[in-house]
Design a protein around this motif. Sequence first.
Motif, PDB file in Angstrom:
ATOM      1  N   ALA A  92       9.608  44.461  39.492  1.00 14.41           N
ATOM      2  CA  ALA A  92       8.183  44.189  39.706  1.00 14.41           C
ATOM      3  C   ALA A  92       7.523  43.709  38.415  1.00 14.41           C
ATOM      4  O   ALA A  92       6.782  42.708  38.400  1.00 14.41           O
ATOM      5  N   TRP A  93       7.792  44.409  37.319  1.00 11.97           N
ATOM      6  CA  TRP A  93       7.185  44.060  36.025  1.00 11.97           C
ATOM      7  C   TRP A  93       7.625  42.667  35.577  1.00 11.97           C
ATOM      8  O   TRP A  93       6.808  41.851  35.123  1.00 11.97           O
ATOM      9  N   ALA A  94       8.919  42.367  35.704  1.00 10.50           N
ATOM     10  CA  ALA A  94       9.436  41.081  35.246  1.00 10.50           C
ATOM     11  C   ALA A  94       8.873  39.924  36.069  1.00 10.50           C
ATOM     12  O   ALA A  94       8.509  38.876  35.521  1.00 10.50           O
ATOM     13  N   ILE A  95       8.770  40.107  37.383  1.00  6.72           N
ATOM     14  CA  ILE A  95       8.241  39.040  38.230  1.00  6.72           C
ATOM     15  C   ILE A  95       6.750  38.848  37.979  1.00  6.72           C
ATOM     16  O   ILE A  95       6.260  37.705  37.913  1.00  6.72           O
ATOM     17  N   ALA A  96       6.016  39.932  37.821  1.00 10.74           N
ATOM     18  CA  ALA A  96       4.579  39.823  37.549  1.00 10.74           C
ATOM     19  C   ALA A  96       4.313  39.034  36.272  1.00 10.74           C
ATOM     20  O   ALA A  96       3.335  38.281  36.184  1.00 10.74           O
ATOM     21  N   ASN A  97       5.183  39.174  35.283  1.00  7.61           N
ATOM     22  CA  ASN A  97       4.973  38.542  33.981  1.00  7.61           C
ATOM     23  C   ASN A  97       5.649  37.185  33.847  1.00  7.61           C
ATOM     24  O   ASN A  97       5.576  36.555  32.788  1.00  7.61           O
ATOM     25  N   SER A  98       6.328  36.723  34.900  1.00  5.01           N
ATOM     26  CA  SER A  98       6.969  35.415  34.862  1.00  5.01           C
ATOM     27  C   SER A  98       5.946  34.314  35.132  1.00  5.01           C
ATOM     28  O   SER A  98       4.917  34.528  35.769  1.00  5.01           O
ATOM     29  N   THR A  99       6.256  33.101  34.655  1.00  6.34           N
ATOM     30  CA  THR A  99       5.363  31.955  34.825  1.00  6.34           C
ATOM     31  C   THR A  99       5.468  31.394  36.248  1.00  6.34           C
ATOM     32  O   THR A  99       6.576  31.122  36.698  1.00  6.34           O
ATOM     33  N   PRO A 100       4.335  31.199  36.948  1.00  5.42           N
ATOM     34  CA  PRO A 100       2.998  31.658  36.618  1.00  5.42           C
ATOM     35  C   PRO A 100       2.855  33.153  36.899  1.00  5.42           C
ATOM     36  O   PRO A 100       3.459  33.672  37.845  1.00  5.42           O
ATOM     37  N   LYS A 101       2.076  33.841  36.099  1.00  6.90           N
ATOM     38  CA  LYS A 101       1.913  35.278  36.258  1.00  6.90           C
ATOM     39  C   LYS A 101       1.090  35.593  37.501  1.00  6.90           C
ATOM     40  O   LYS A 101       0.408  34.731  38.064  1.00  6.90           O
ATOM     41  N   GLY A 102       1.162  36.866  37.924  1.00  7.07           N
ATOM     42  CA  GLY A 102       0.392  37.251  39.095  1.00  7.07           C
ATOM     43  C   GLY A 102       0.720  38.658  39.545  1.00  7.07           C
ATOM     44  O   GLY A 102       1.640  39.306  39.023  1.00  7.07           O
ATOM     45  N   PRO A 103      -0.022  39.177  40.529  1.00  5.10           N
ATOM     46  CA  PRO A 103       0.185  40.541  41.003  1.00  5.10           C
ATOM     47  C   PRO A 103       1.435  40.679  41.862  1.00  5.10           C
ATOM     48  O   PRO A 103       1.870  39.727  42.521  1.00  5.10           O
ATOM     49  N   VAL A 104       2.017  41.865  41.828  1.00  5.64           N
ATOM     50  CA  VAL A 104       3.125  42.237  42.714  1.00  5.64           C
ATOM     51  C   VAL A 104       2.725  43.516  43.437  1.00  5.64           C
ATOM     52  O   VAL A 104       1.803  44.222  43.024  1.00  5.64           O
ATOM     53  N   TYR A 105       3.430  43.830  44.531  1.00  6.16           N
ATOM     54  CA  TYR A 105       3.015  44.966  45.365  1.00  6.16           C
ATOM     55  C   TYR A 105       4.217  45.787  45.809  1.00  6.16           C
ATOM     56  O   TYR A 105       5.265  45.236  46.187  1.00  6.16           O
ATOM     57  N   LEU A 106       4.038  47.097  45.769  1.00  7.94           N
ATOM     58  CA  LEU A 106       5.057  48.025  46.231  1.00  7.94           C
ATOM     59  C   LEU A 106       4.419  49.054  47.161  1.00  7.94           C
ATOM     60  O   LEU A 106       3.445  49.721  46.797  1.00  7.94           O
ATOM     61  N   SER A 107       4.959  49.168  48.378  1.00  7.53           N
ATOM     62  CA  SER A 107       4.510  50.148  49.357  1.00  7.53           C
ATOM     63  C   SER A 107       5.304  51.445  49.170  1.00  7.53           C
ATOM     64  O   SER A 107       6.521  51.404  48.975  1.00  7.53           O
ATOM     65  N   LEU A 108       4.626  52.595  49.263  1.00 11.57           N
ATOM     66  CA  LEU A 108       5.232  53.881  48.911  1.00 11.57           C
ATOM     67  C   LEU A 108       5.097  54.886  50.055  1.00 11.57           C
ATOM     68  O   LEU A 108       4.074  55.579  50.179  1.00 11.57           O
ATOM     69  N   PRO A 109       6.096  55.023  50.928  1.00 11.29           N
ATOM     70  CA  PRO A 109       6.023  56.019  52.002  1.00 11.29           C
ATOM     71  C   PRO A 109       5.980  57.443  51.442  1.00 11.29           C
ATOM     72  O   PRO A 109       6.644  57.758  50.448  1.00 11.29           O
ATOM     73  N   LEU A 114       0.564  46.437  41.711  1.00 11.87           N
ATOM     74  CA  LEU A 114      -0.306  46.988  42.747  1.00 11.87           C
ATOM     75  C   LEU A 114       0.546  47.804  43.714  1.00 11.87           C
ATOM     76  O   LEU A 114       1.581  47.334  44.191  1.00 11.87           O
ATOM     77  N   MET A 115       0.112  49.033  43.980  1.00 12.38           N
ATOM     78  CA  MET A 115       0.841  49.918  44.878  1.00 12.38           C
ATOM     79  C   MET A 115      -0.134  50.562  45.852  1.00 12.38           C
ATOM     80  O   MET A 115      -1.317  50.719  45.545  1.00 12.38           O
ATOM     81  N   SER A 116       0.387  50.931  47.000  1.00 10.74           N
ATOM     82  CA  SER A 116      -0.394  51.797  47.879  1.00 10.74           C
ATOM     83  C   SER A 116       0.567  52.699  48.616  1.00 10.74           C
ATOM     84  O   SER A 116       1.729  52.345  48.858  1.00 10.74           O
ATOM     85  N   GLY A 117       0.079  53.877  48.966  1.00 12.00           N
ATOM     86  CA  GLY A 117       0.861  54.759  49.797  1.00 12.00           C
ATOM     87  C   GLY A 117       1.059  54.154  51.182  1.00 12.00           C
ATOM     88  O   GLY A 117       0.389  53.191  51.565  1.00 12.00           O
ATOM     89  N   ARG A 118       2.001  54.718  51.899  1.00 12.75           N
ATOM     90  CA  ARG A 118       2.213  54.322  53.286  1.00 12.75           C
ATOM     91  C   ARG A 118       2.215  55.590  54.120  1.00 12.75           C
ATOM     92  O   ARG A 118       2.802  56.595  53.714  1.00 12.75           O
ATOM     93  N   THR A 119       1.535  55.561  55.241  1.00 17.13           N
ATOM     94  CA  THR A 119       1.487  56.752  56.077  1.00 17.13           C
ATOM     95  C   THR A 119       2.912  57.219  56.390  1.00 17.13           C
ATOM     96  O   THR A 119       3.829  56.401  56.485  1.00 17.13           O
ATOM     97  N   PRO A 120       3.142  58.530  56.499  1.00 15.35           N
ATOM     98  CA  PRO A 120       4.508  58.999  56.748  1.00 15.35           C
ATOM     99  C   PRO A 120       5.148  58.311  57.955  1.00 15.35           C
ATOM    100  O   PRO A 120       4.514  58.103  58.989  1.00 15.35           O
ATOM    101  N   VAL A 121       6.399  57.961  57.795  1.00 16.43           N
ATOM    102  CA  VAL A 121       7.141  57.296  58.862  1.00 16.43           C
ATOM    103  C   VAL A 121       7.518  58.282  59.960  1.00 16.43           C
ATOM    104  O   VAL A 121       7.545  57.947  61.146  1.00 16.43           O
ATOM    105  N   THR A 122       7.788  59.530  59.579  1.00 13.03           N
ATOM    106  CA  THR A 122       8.290  60.529  60.525  1.00 13.03           C
ATOM    107  C   THR A 122       7.165  61.431  61.023  1.00 13.03           C
ATOM    108  O   THR A 122       6.185  61.685  60.328  1.00 13.03           O
ATOM    109  N   GLU A 123       7.353  61.938  62.230  1.00 10.26           N
ATOM    110  CA  GLU A 123       6.348  62.805  62.843  1.00 10.26           C
ATOM    111  C   GLU A 123       6.649  64.291  62.631  1.00 10.26           C
ATOM    112  O   GLU A 123       5.745  65.124  62.755  1.00 10.26           O
TER     113      GLU A 123
END
Length: 576
Positions: free
Chosen positions: A162-179, A106-115
């Motif tokens: 991210a992929w390895a942790i998501a697929n490790s026992t127990p499996k589940g979602p991971v998240y990455l924020s993308l500025p 799971l990913m989402s953008g992040r509003t720009p840090v700089t003005e």
Amino acid sequence: MSELGSITAGGAIFGKLKALGVDYVFTNSGTDFPPIIEGLVEARRAGIDLPIPVTVPHEHAAVSMAHGYWQITGRPQAVLLHTNVGLANGATAAINAWCDQVPMILMSGRTPVTEHSRFGARTVPIGWGQEMFDQESLIRETTKWNYELRFADQIAELMDRAWAIANSTPKGPVYLSLPREVLCDPCPNAGLDAPSRMAPVITAPDPDSLVRAACALMKAENPLIIAQRGAGGAAGFAALQALCYQYALPLSHYWSNQLAIPLSHPMQVGADPTPWLEQADVVLVLDALAPWFPDKVTLRDDVTVIQAGPDPLFSRTPVRNFPAAVTLAGPVKTVIKGLAHKMAVLTPDDAKISARRDRITAASDKTRTQVVDHAKAGCAAPMSKDWVSHCLGQVIKSQTANGRRATVFHELGCPLSPLDLEQPDSYFQEPHSGGLGWGLPAAIGAQMADPDRLIFATMGDGSYMFANPTACHLVAEAHELPVIILVLNNEEWGAVRHSVEGLYPDGAVRAANEVPLTSLRPSPDFTQTASASRAYTETVTDGADLPSALERAVSVAINERRQVLLNIAIARTAPH
């Protein structure tokens, strides 16, 4: 893959996801997406192999589609959302994925840090309005790992992690924020075309604990298995059938959201474990978050409870105090095979097991007969949920006899028992987290995963409204996905009313003509919502008309390859 040297990080992410086995990126875009969209076009021009980006007009639906896709394929997918507001809209579906142990990136953008003074800096007022001190906090409790991308050259290594942790026992979602500024940077190509350098961690039960569990089950006079999340796929499904029959182990599908053994199996004793629990001296809890109702069940003082599954104690659930004399940690199919192996070297009491098998078979047959009789009694106007479930099960049986597979996604729709299903991936119920709106988009994701399978989404009218149906119907039409939707319409929040009646069995609500905060009347004409996306629709008000309506629905889905919605009038007395 040398061409990637000039591609933005926003596009390079897609190439890496494909290398990790991701087929689709379910996406809802925003103003943080220019480097992603520009990078996608660059990558396509460079001939790079990419997953298919799917435009989904609501974030809850996007995450739920990834959920359903994984349930059919076992391959984690990716979701890309818009900054904090998009992430917030997808958070409920992320809670569902977390509760169901569904891996996804799971990913989402992040509003720009700089003005200013940096390429990708803020350009519109929402760049200020969407800024947060800690955007990851929106999702932190419902992901296994979260991080914010700092530099473009981190993409390959962070995606591997991210992929390895998501697929490790127990499996589940991971998240990455993308500025946005980072996504605008050029990305070096090293590692972007390679699978993960990290292997997932797959746990296995402790051998000594397996021996203790096997011995307890073998010696038991009145054993019981309670299963909620299936048997871990086809191999576990077959192994558990054999184990249950060989050793006469009754199994209850209490609040199950997947099948663990066929409903026709002679050791399958139905959805209510209470009478079996009262007598049980050994209970195997097989990946069950809540295996019984503590206020309504009294266990024997000498009972041995074995908790088994990817996380037997559900360690991220704050309060869950069911007994656990033995714990078996690992994927369900691994636990089942381990138990079978350990029990095979023990000496069974054949006479005891044979007598118990006969007794359980008789009880199972009686329960199934009662289920069918109760369902048939609901053929009326309006009809019962059980009648709809029985009719749907009959249609599915006729199709599977002809070699066509079918799967039901149930969200306060068709109850499990009257369906009488027999396949390991033929049924998925809403996660126990209760984030409504899951059923329809999960079914659409499943249909995308297996276009030739019959996919049914059965849901209450409230659940259908929660699913953002306009967005879902748009996706189904755009990708020619012939999902069949059954809206079981009782014009109320039935689950809420039954919850009130359960807590106050002799209360004022029982005698009330109208229950506050539960009515959904006047009911919208849901057929018009679906018709706006060219779906085939019908409204069915009489139970006698339902079998033929279901046959027409299946015919349209198979022959015309378009989505179907049946708006079905349901009696308000039907429970969950």
